[in-house]
Write a protein that holds these residues in place. Structure first.
Motif, short mmCIF file in Angstrom:
data_model
loop_
_atom_site.label_atom_id
_atom_site.label_comp_id
_atom_site.label_asym_id
_atom_site.label_seq_id
_atom_site.Cartn_x
_atom_site.Cartn_y
_atom_site.Cartn_z
N VAL A 57 0.86 -1.18 0.00
CA VAL A 57 0.00 0.00 0.00
C VAL A 57 0.89 1.23 0.00
CG1 VAL A 57 -1.79 1.28 1.21
CG2 VAL A 57 -1.82 -1.22 1.26
N GLY A 58 0.79 2.02 -1.03
CA GLY A 58 1.61 3.22 -1.14
C GLY A 58 2.22 3.33 -2.52
N ARG A 59 2.50 4.54 -2.93
CA ARG A 59 3.10 4.77 -4.25
C ARG A 59 4.41 4.00 -4.38
NH1 ARG A 59 3.14 9.42 -7.98
NH2 ARG A 59 5.11 9.43 -9.12
N GLU A 60 4.49 3.19 -5.41
CA GLU A 60 5.69 2.41 -5.75
C GLU A 60 6.11 1.45 -4.63
OE1 GLU A 60 8.75 5.06 -7.12
OE2 GLU A 60 7.38 6.12 -8.46
N SER A 61 5.19 1.10 -3.78
CA SER A 61 5.49 0.08 -2.77
C SER A 61 5.57 -1.28 -3.44
CB SER A 61 4.43 0.08 -1.67
OG SER A 61 3.14 -0.13 -2.23
N LEU A 109 4.02 -0.85 3.59
CA LEU A 109 3.11 0.28 3.72
C LEU A 109 3.92 1.57 3.67
CD1 LEU A 109 0.97 -1.02 6.74
CD2 LEU A 109 0.55 -1.38 4.30
N GLY A 110 3.75 2.34 2.61
CA GLY A 110 4.47 3.59 2.49
C GLY A 110 5.10 3.75 1.12
N THR A 117 9.70 -8.46 1.69
CA THR A 117 9.76 -9.79 1.08
C THR A 117 9.76 -10.87 2.16
OG1 THR A 117 12.18 -9.90 1.06
CG2 THR A 117 11.12 -8.85 -0.83
N ASN A 118 9.33 -12.04 1.78
CA ASN A 118 9.39 -13.22 2.65
C ASN A 118 8.88 -12.95 4.07
OD1 ASN A 118 9.88 -15.89 3.26
ND2 ASN A 118 12.01 -15.56 3.82
N GLN A 119 7.62 -12.51 4.15
CA GLN A 119 6.92 -12.27 5.41
C GLN A 119 7.48 -11.11 6.22
OE1 GLN A 119 5.35 -15.75 7.53
NE2 GLN A 119 6.25 -17.07 5.96
N GLY A 120 8.27 -10.27 5.60
CA GLY A 120 8.73 -9.06 6.28
C GLY A 120 7.63 -8.02 6.33
N VAL A 121 7.78 -7.06 7.27
CA VAL A 121 6.82 -5.96 7.41
C VAL A 121 7.59 -4.65 7.37
CG1 VAL A 121 5.11 -4.86 8.88
CG2 VAL A 121 5.23 -7.35 8.79
N ALA A 122 7.29 -3.83 6.39
CA ALA A 122 7.97 -2.53 6.23
C ALA A 122 6.94 -1.42 6.26
CB ALA A 122 8.74 -2.50 4.92
N VAL A 123 7.13 -0.47 7.18
CA VAL A 123 6.19 0.64 7.31
C VAL A 123 6.97 1.94 7.32
CG1 VAL A 123 4.38 1.69 8.71
CG2 VAL A 123 4.63 -0.81 8.67
N GLY A 124 6.76 2.76 6.31
CA GLY A 124 7.44 4.04 6.24
C GLY A 124 8.08 4.26 4.89
#
Length: 211
Positions: A89-93, A102-103, A109-116
């Motif tokens: 979710v997010g431009r070019e995410s 998200l951002g 990748t591989n069940q990672g969570v990236a926010v920002g």
């Protein structure tokens, strides 16, 4: 004009085409095998849903936004977002293999969570904050924080690697070290508590600038 539909499909728009109960609405939109395409040049296939210019949704995936691409049950929301078996979710995410990004330009990748903005998370890592980076079960919280191999980093440019825990701006902990405080440094099982404290090789340093 020149719309085509077959096998209980629906096509609306110039050169829109659909088949096998697909739905295509928009110029050059294409919906196949129960896919839904809404917008110019969108493509929805195999139960996928695509909404927006040149968006794509395939294999139960959902793409919402111009050039968004959701596949293999993934969800992509935002301009040029990409989600395959994942959520972006997010431009070019960009998210793959059950990752969550998200951002703007977040990557997971591989069940990672990236926010920002510009955050990165790989192999079960969790990264929260602008340009935060978490690799191999690391947890990075803060602007440009870095954590890898079960490390924890909390704070601006904090760096926690190989089971190290770094809390504080520019704190650095490696090889099971623990650094608590701004610019604190700990390595090889060392403990450093306080601003600019330095504990290494199983040493313990407590207090500002302690060594």
């Amino acid at each position: 004009y020149q719309a085509r539909a077959s096998n209980n499909a629906v096509s609306v728009g110039y050169q829109a085409r659909s088949d096998s109960r697909g739905v295509a609405v928009g110029s050059a939109a294409a919906g196949y095998e129960y896919g839904v395409a809404l917008g110019a040049s969108t493509v929805g296939t195999n139960n996928g849903v695509a909404v927006g210019w040149a968006a794509r949704g395939s294999d139960y995936g959902v793409g919402v936004g111009n050039m968004a691409d959701g596949g293999e049950g993934g969800v992509a929301i935002g301009y040029a977002a990409k989600g395959f078996s994942a959520v972006a979710v997010g431009r070019e995410s960009d998210a793959t293999f059950q990752g969550t990004a998200l951002g703007y330009q977040a990557l997971a990748t591989n069940q990672g969570v990236a926010v920002g903005l510009g955050s990165r998370a790989h192999n079960f890592g969790v990264a929260v904050g602008r340009s935060a980076n978490a690799i191999t079960q690391g947890v990075a919280l803060g602007y440009s924080a870095l954590a890898r191999e079960n490390g924890v980093a909390v704070g601006y440019r904090a760096d926690g690697q190989t089971n190290g825990t770094a809390v504080g701006n520019d704190a650095d902990a490696r090889w099971a070290g623990a650094a608590l405080g701004g610019a604190a440094n700990a390595a090889t099982g060392g403990v450093a508590v306080g601003a600019s404290a330095d504990g290494s090789r199983y040493g313990i340093a407590i207090g500002n600038s302690a060594i």
